[in-house]
Motif scaffolding. Structure first.
Motif, PDB file in Angstrom:
ATOM      1  N   GLU A  72      -6.435  13.002  -0.538  1.00  0.00           N
ATOM      2  CA  GLU A  72      -5.762  11.776  -0.099  1.00  0.00           C
ATOM      3  C   GLU A  72      -4.670  12.103   0.915  1.00  0.00           C
ATOM      4  O   GLU A  72      -4.505  11.403   1.922  1.00  0.00           O
ATOM      5  CB  GLU A  72      -5.167  11.043  -1.303  1.00  0.00           C
ATOM      6  CG  GLU A  72      -6.201  10.398  -2.208  1.00  0.00           C
ATOM      7  CD  GLU A  72      -5.590   9.813  -3.464  1.00  0.00           C
ATOM      8  OE1 GLU A  72      -4.367   9.980  -3.670  1.00  0.00           O
ATOM      9  OE2 GLU A  72      -6.323   9.188  -4.249  1.00  0.00           O
ATOM     10  N   VAL A  76      -4.270  10.833   4.812  1.00  0.00           N
ATOM     11  CA  VAL A  76      -3.087  10.138   5.329  1.00  0.00           C
ATOM     12  C   VAL A  76      -2.486  10.897   6.508  1.00  0.00           C
ATOM     13  O   VAL A  76      -2.073  10.292   7.507  1.00  0.00           O
ATOM     14  CB  VAL A  76      -2.039   9.946   4.207  1.00  0.00           C
ATOM     15  CG1 VAL A  76      -0.774   9.300   4.767  1.00  0.00           C
ATOM     16  CG2 VAL A  76      -2.605   9.085   3.091  1.00  0.00           C
ATOM     17  N   SER A  80      -2.136   9.629  10.327  1.00  0.00           N
ATOM     18  CA  SER A  80      -0.816   9.648  10.967  1.00  0.00           C
ATOM     19  C   SER A  80      -0.859  10.379  12.305  1.00  0.00           C
ATOM     20  O   SER A  80      -0.214   9.968  13.275  1.00  0.00           O
ATOM     21  CB  SER A  80       0.209  10.313  10.040  1.00  0.00           C
ATOM     22  OG  SER A  80       0.321   9.602   8.829  1.00  0.00           O
ATOM     23  N   ALA A 104       3.879  11.319   6.331  1.00  0.00           N
ATOM     24  CA  ALA A 104       2.622  10.993   5.655  1.00  0.00           C
ATOM     25  C   ALA A 104       2.743  11.209   4.152  1.00  0.00           C
ATOM     26  O   ALA A 104       2.244  10.410   3.351  1.00  0.00           O
ATOM     27  CB  ALA A 104       1.488  11.844   6.220  1.00  0.00           C
ATOM     28  N   TYR A 107       4.595   8.288   2.774  1.00  0.00           N
ATOM     29  CA  TYR A 107       3.732   7.106   2.705  1.00  0.00           C
ATOM     30  C   TYR A 107       2.845   7.157   1.464  1.00  0.00           C
ATOM     31  O   TYR A 107       2.706   6.173   0.732  1.00  0.00           O
ATOM     32  CB  TYR A 107       2.835   7.029   3.947  1.00  0.00           C
ATOM     33  CG  TYR A 107       3.496   6.507   5.192  1.00  0.00           C
ATOM     34  CD1 TYR A 107       4.566   5.625   5.135  1.00  0.00           C
ATOM     35  CD2 TYR A 107       3.033   6.891   6.451  1.00  0.00           C
ATOM     36  CE1 TYR A 107       5.165   5.152   6.285  1.00  0.00           C
ATOM     37  CE2 TYR A 107       3.630   6.420   7.614  1.00  0.00           C
ATOM     38  CZ  TYR A 107       4.699   5.549   7.522  1.00  0.00           C
ATOM     39  OH  TYR A 107       5.288   5.083   8.672  1.00  0.00           O
ATOM     40  N   LEU A 108       2.230   8.315   1.248  1.00  0.00           N
ATOM     41  CA  LEU A 108       1.329   8.459   0.108  1.00  0.00           C
ATOM     42  C   LEU A 108       2.081   8.307  -1.206  1.00  0.00           C
ATOM     43  O   LEU A 108       1.599   7.653  -2.140  1.00  0.00           O
ATOM     44  CB  LEU A 108       0.626   9.817   0.168  1.00  0.00           C
ATOM     45  CG  LEU A 108      -0.359  10.111  -0.973  1.00  0.00           C
ATOM     46  CD1 LEU A 108      -1.467   9.070  -1.013  1.00  0.00           C
ATOM     47  CD2 LEU A 108      -0.946  11.509  -0.823  1.00  0.00           C
TER      48      LEU A 108
END
Length: 293
Positions: A72, A76, A80, A104, A107-108
């Motif tokens: 994941e 991401v 990005s 990133a 964000y995750l």
């Protein structure tokens, strides 16, 4: 290369390193400028020591060798990098490569924190039911629903007194499609404003969207669209003489949930004073039965 073939850019070479033609593998992985980006993702960085025939080959090797969480993060970070690449061409300035991986990861992490809500709801014990508020206080339960088939949303709310009697109920359709969080935020705001319209001054606001309840009770709201809605909602709370905001599981919010679903079948807005719609009386009865146990 695709941009060059489409005559969007004057030459096929990479803008970042100017050392090779920019295909998808180079743009996302082999470009020397990306070394700073991928070194922040420790589980993926070790793959940079190997050669790959294509981006497809790279993804297959990574997907078969690392955990789901690391995969994941790879996805991401890749998104990005691609977003930053487009940003650099279209809307400079852009983010430095050293920050892309860190951003990133953030964000995750934010996404994983927000999606914990659904897992927590599923882990709630089924016997948890609605509970009446304290004496001389009113409990205001709210909920939101999304109707994917019509790209609309619904808001439902119910007000009970300390004896469990229904003071008022509301079902409202939201015409435009929104995220789950936005629908729940709109439901919270509508519940607060409607309760003020009814003229109550001592309330307990309760919902089953944990992310919304936490946001309302915290000092700083999320910096996003539904955060702005909650900012308006919080501004109304001091108008009550006393208020409390609390979280409950879905099983403790069944009437509000049923009213939110009811909105699918109405044109705009329906309000019932001292009663609920006949077709959800059984939900109210079940709530009353559980609360008496």
């Amino acid at each position: 290369m695709g941009l060059f073939r489409s005559k969007v850019v004057p030459n096929p070479r990479c803008d970042n390193c100017d050392s090779a033609a920019e295909d998808s593998l180079h743009a996302l992985w082999t470009c020397p400028a990306l070394c700073q980006t991928w070194t922040t993702t420790t589980k993926v960085a070790e793959f940079r020591n190997k050669s790959y025939n294509s981006l497809y080959d790279l993804i297959n090797k990574i997907a078969s060798s690392i955990t789901d969480l690391a995969l994941e993060l790879f996805a991401v970070v890749s998104w990005s990098i691609w977003h930053n690449r487009n940003q650099a061409r279209l809307h400079p300035p852009y983010e430095c490569f050293a920050q892309i991986g860190l951003r990133a990861r953030a964000y995750l992490q934010e996404y994983l924190e927000e999606t914990k809500q659904e897992k927590k709801e599923k882990s709630c014990q089924p016997q948890v039911g609605w509970r009446p508020p304290e004496l001389h206080c009113y409990k205001v339960n709210f909920d939101g629903a999304i109707f994917k088939e019509t790209n609309e949303g619904g808001i439902g709310m119910v007000i009970h007194d300390s004896l469990g009697r229904v003071n008022a109920t509301l079902s409202q359709k939201i015409k435009s499609g929104h995220s789950v969080e936005m629908i729940e935020a709109l439901a919270a705001k509508r519940a607060i404003s409607f309760t003020l319209e009814v003229g109550l001054c001592d309330i307990e606001l309760e919902g089953d969207a944990e992310i919304i309840i936490k946001a309302i009770t915290r000092h700083e709201l999320p910096h996003n669209a539904y955060g702005l809605v909650l900012e308006d909602a919080k501004a109304l709370l001091p108008l009550f003489q006393h208020y409390l905001v609390s979280y409950t599981c879905r099983s403790g919010n069944t009437v509000a949930h049923a009213l939110a679903r009811q909105a699918l079948h109405i044109h705009s807005l329906l309000v019932w004073m001292e009663e609920v719609p006949p077709d959800i009386l059984h939900v109210l009865s079940n709530d009353s039965l559980v609360s008496s146990l």
